[in-house]
Write an enzyme that holds these catalytic residues in place. Sequence first.
Site, mmCIF file in Angstrom:
data_model
loop_
_atom_site.group_PDB
_atom_site.id
_atom_site.type_symbol
_atom_site.label_atom_id
_atom_site.label_comp_id
_atom_site.label_asym_id
_atom_site.label_seq_id
_atom_site.Cartn_x
_atom_site.Cartn_y
_atom_site.Cartn_z
ATOM 1 N N HIS A 12 3.585 27.327 -19.569
ATOM 2 C CA HIS A 12 4.721 26.645 -20.397
ATOM 3 C C HIS A 12 5.701 27.107 -20.189
ATOM 4 O O HIS A 12 5.942 28.369 -20.437
ATOM 5 C CB HIS A 12 4.342 26.841 -21.988
ATOM 6 C CG HIS A 12 5.761 25.754 -23.189
ATOM 7 N ND1 HIS A 12 5.373 24.562 -22.924
ATOM 8 C CD2 HIS A 12 6.533 26.484 -23.454
ATOM 9 C CE1 HIS A 12 5.937 24.023 -23.960
ATOM 10 N NE2 HIS A 12 7.009 24.802 -24.097
ATOM 11 N N VAL A 31 3.348 -13.100 3.706
ATOM 12 C CA VAL A 31 4.487 -13.591 4.839
ATOM 13 C C VAL A 31 3.705 -14.295 5.715
ATOM 14 O O VAL A 31 2.930 -14.262 6.436
ATOM 15 C CB VAL A 31 4.890 -12.604 5.989
ATOM 16 C CG1 VAL A 31 5.939 -12.459 6.972
ATOM 17 C CG2 VAL A 31 5.708 -11.528 4.490
ATOM 18 N N GLY A 61 0.939 -1.374 -0.032
ATOM 19 C CA GLY A 61 -0.490 0.177 -0.539
ATOM 20 C C GLY A 61 1.154 1.230 0.288
ATOM 21 O O GLY A 61 2.160 1.269 0.157
ATOM 22 N N GLU A 86 3.923 -8.413 -1.646
ATOM 23 C CA GLU A 86 1.994 -8.048 -0.902
ATOM 24 C C GLU A 86 1.175 -9.093 -1.588
ATOM 25 O O GLU A 86 1.264 -10.011 -2.207
ATOM 26 C CB GLU A 86 2.140 -6.864 -2.352
ATOM 27 C CG GLU A 86 0.697 -6.322 -3.239
ATOM 28 C CD GLU A 86 -0.389 -5.919 -1.969
ATOM 29 O OE1 GLU A 86 0.378 -5.192 -0.886
ATOM 30 O OE2 GLU A 86 -1.229 -6.928 -1.581
ATOM 31 N N ARG A 117 -4.641 0.379 8.780
ATOM 32 C CA ARG A 117 -4.628 1.260 9.573
ATOM 33 C C ARG A 117 -6.239 0.579 10.577
ATOM 34 O O ARG A 117 -6.919 0.503 9.605
ATOM 35 C CB ARG A 117 -4.674 3.098 9.442
ATOM 36 C CG ARG A 117 -3.340 3.092 9.065
ATOM 37 C CD ARG A 117 -3.037 3.916 8.938
ATOM 38 N NE ARG A 117 -3.191 5.092 10.063
ATOM 39 C CZ ARG A 117 -2.091 5.217 11.324
ATOM 40 N NH1 ARG A 117 -1.380 4.695 10.813
ATOM 41 N NH2 ARG A 117 -2.231 6.041 12.600
HETATM 42 P P1 FAD Z 1 -4.473 11.773 13.727
HETATM 43 O O1 FAD Z 1 -4.500 12.632 12.861
HETATM 44 O O2 FAD Z 1 -4.654 10.042 13.571
HETATM 45 O O3 FAD Z 1 -5.175 12.180 15.348
HETATM 46 C C1 FAD Z 1 -6.015 11.274 16.352
HETATM 47 C C2 FAD Z 1 -5.170 12.369 17.600
HETATM 48 O O4 FAD Z 1 -6.051 11.977 18.518
HETATM 49 C C3 FAD Z 1 -3.761 11.749 18.677
HETATM 50 O O5 FAD Z 1 -2.992 12.967 18.392
HETATM 51 C C4 FAD Z 1 -4.473 11.020 19.119
HETATM 52 O O6 FAD Z 1 -3.412 11.036 20.283
HETATM 53 C C5 FAD Z 1 -5.644 11.733 19.762
HETATM 54 N N1 FAD Z 1 -6.516 10.662 20.831
HETATM 55 C C6 FAD Z 1 -6.417 9.837 20.512
HETATM 56 N N2 FAD Z 1 -7.563 9.090 21.232
HETATM 57 C C7 FAD Z 1 -7.388 9.942 22.195
HETATM 58 C C8 FAD Z 1 -8.374 10.111 23.822
HETATM 59 N N3 FAD Z 1 -9.172 8.694 24.006
HETATM 60 N N4 FAD Z 1 -7.545 11.154 24.332
HETATM 61 C C9 FAD Z 1 -6.903 12.229 23.931
HETATM 62 N N5 FAD Z 1 -6.607 12.355 22.882
HETATM 63 C C10 FAD Z 1 -7.261 11.278 21.645
HETATM 64 N N6 FAD Z 1 -2.528 11.187 4.668
HETATM 65 C C11 FAD Z 1 -2.544 12.287 3.858
HETATM 66 O O7 FAD Z 1 -3.902 13.096 3.332
HETATM 67 N N7 FAD Z 1 -1.509 12.184 3.477
HETATM 68 C C12 FAD Z 1 -0.040 11.632 3.368
HETATM 69 O O8 FAD Z 1 0.287 12.087 3.012
HETATM 70 C C13 FAD Z 1 -0.293 10.487 4.290
HETATM 71 N N8 FAD Z 1 0.855 10.106 5.317
HETATM 72 C C14 FAD Z 1 0.910 9.146 6.121
HETATM 73 C C15 FAD Z 1 2.142 8.430 6.185
HETATM 74 C C16 FAD Z 1 2.272 7.544 7.349
HETATM 75 C C17 FAD Z 1 3.665 7.092 7.762
HETATM 76 C C18 FAD Z 1 0.334 7.748 8.358
HETATM 77 C C19 FAD Z 1 0.861 6.622 9.346
HETATM 78 C C20 FAD Z 1 -0.547 8.310 7.457
HETATM 79 C C21 FAD Z 1 -0.389 9.201 6.272
HETATM 80 N N9 FAD Z 1 -1.682 9.556 6.087
HETATM 81 C C22 FAD Z 1 -1.737 11.175 5.028
HETATM 82 C C23 FAD Z 1 -2.696 9.421 7.103
HETATM 83 C C24 FAD Z 1 -3.132 11.236 7.692
HETATM 84 O O9 FAD Z 1 -2.109 10.978 9.024
HETATM 85 C C25 FAD Z 1 -4.383 10.908 8.536
HETATM 86 O O10 FAD Z 1 -5.394 10.425 7.859
HETATM 87 C C26 FAD Z 1 -4.545 11.470 9.519
HETATM 88 O O11 FAD Z 1 -4.215 11.808 10.682
HETATM 89 C C27 FAD Z 1 -5.834 11.463 9.949
HETATM 90 O O12 FAD Z 1 -6.077 12.724 11.268
HETATM 91 P P2 FAD Z 1 -7.030 12.903 12.090
HETATM 92 O O13 FAD Z 1 -7.583 14.040 12.227
HETATM 93 O O14 FAD Z 1 -8.436 11.746 11.652
HETATM 94 O O15 FAD Z 1 -6.402 11.904 12.880
#
Ligand code: FAD
Length: 484
Positions: free
Chosen positions: A458, A246, A191, A212, A286
């Site tokens: 361009h 795997v 992915g 994969e 995820r």
């Molecule tokens: P998150 O960013 O997951 O934030 C959730 C927050 O909630 C966290 O900080 C956590 O600590 C907090 N939390 C959870 N439960 C509690 C609780 N009970 N109390 C207090 N705090 C809590 N997306 C893109 O669009 N472009 C990219 O290039 C991209 N690259 C990525 C690369 C990697 C390696 C990964 C893992 C993800 C990537 N993503 C990318 C996906 C992107 O990170 C997520 O879609 C995005 O962060 C989701 O945002 P969110 O606000 O839903 O939650």
Amino acid sequence: MTTESETRETDVVVIGAGPGGYAAAFAAADQGLKAILVDAGEQPGGVCLNRGCIPSKALLHVARLINETREAGEWGVSFTKPKIDIDTLRRWKNEVIDKNASGIRQLAKSRKVELIRAWARFENSQTLILSGPEGDSADLGRIRFKRCVLAAGSRPATIPAFKIDSPRVMDSTGALELQSIPKSLLVVGGGYIGLEMGTVYAALGSEVTVVEMTDGLLPGADRDLVRVLEARLKSTFKSIHLQAKVVKMADTGDAVEVTFEPAAEGLKNPPPATQKFDRVLVSVGRTPNSQGYGLENTKVKVGPRGFVEVDNRLQTADEHIYAIGDVIGEPMLAHKASYEAKVVADVLAGKKTVLDSRAIPAIVFTDPEIAWTGITESQAKQAGRPVKVSKFPWGASGRATAMARNDGLTKVIADPETHRVLGVGIVGVGAGELIAEATLAIEMAASAHDVGLTIHPHPTLSETVGEAAEQAFGTTIHLAPPKR
Ligand code: FAD
């Protein structure tokens, strides 16, 4: 962040300071609501800033630079082999995160949004209990709220058989920590996260192998786009094993021994039965964060895959609780979360806003990048929807030639009757930047004529979008005319 114990009262509390959560809190505050933002993390910014989008793109920027210096030899400009100081590289990546996190803190302050570092849990439909982060049970008080937005995000999915308690086996968070540059790295899962991290480690000098289970990389993306990327990955990665899985991993002290099993007969590039790797990155998807939140004390409903259920105004089955971002479903992308944040803030402010986006762009930041928006060709085929697909290969782009990067393709997917643009797919260097125009075209209900008649500067790669649109009518200047 504040940590004193008390019961606070607020209009809106947001759980999670990721791109969904902080945007929701800020947008709610901008509409005159009192908003509190709670996050258990050390810094605001969520997964995206701290262990996702931003650090991975910082490292991919370095990877691209390293690869370009290698390619420049062919144009008469030679660089010596780069010396990689991993401690400095890690520090720089962390500085990028810190700088952005401090920006979010400033923005919170400027809006009088209180940022609390704590773990939040629902006591009931209008009260949160706050405790210390990371399993610390310290009582940090309660928040009584009128409305809550759950933006708790997601975490890496795990496979029980791969949980071997070895420091050599990492998830994306571990890979971004950049502890070392392994000689050999196995990426489990083809992915976008696995391929992006594989691209980083390959540029830094690791021999990268990808395994994969399905018959292609990047399930979900159109195959003609993936083929272009795959052709290049074959030269940057050591090996790509498709339709293979795997079945076992064991830490042998000096390496991880991986046992593979082909998922079909007669594979082109079957994996060996076993192979040792210095490190393994498991990136198999995820999982939404919806467990352990006390949701059973509310009326919120969680679906079978763990996603919180919401309506088109992002309200859960509990009238006081809304949810946005990764926790409510695919695509799990930062910009989808931020878009939902703006919608939910409008809803909380009493506006009649609903979710109505026509296109959510997706980008794979590999080299070359793949980006798409709106409907894909394969989705149209699956749905039995007739579409007209017109393509512009980057071999005919002057700018791509000037960059020695003709490995690209832009295609426009349009309605065959009205010529309205329904989707655009691009593979090539900078595809992620080019897809923004296509998303706007879809949102504005533009036709392929509109896009083709728009003057593109361009020489830029953006011309490929205009030319692909013109090709729907066979009027592209830089391709031979269709046979009449
Ligand atoms: P998150 O960013 O997951 O934030 C959730 C927050 O909630 C966290 O900080 C956590 O600590 C907090 N939390 C959870 N439960 C509690 C609780 N009970 N109390 C207090 N705090 C809590 N997306 C893109 O669009 N472009 C990219 O290039 C991209 N690259 C990525 C690369 C990697 C390696 C990964 C893992 C993800 C990537 N993503 C990318 C996906 C992107 O990170 C997520 O879609 C995005 O962060 C989701 O945002 P969110 O606000 O839903 O939650």
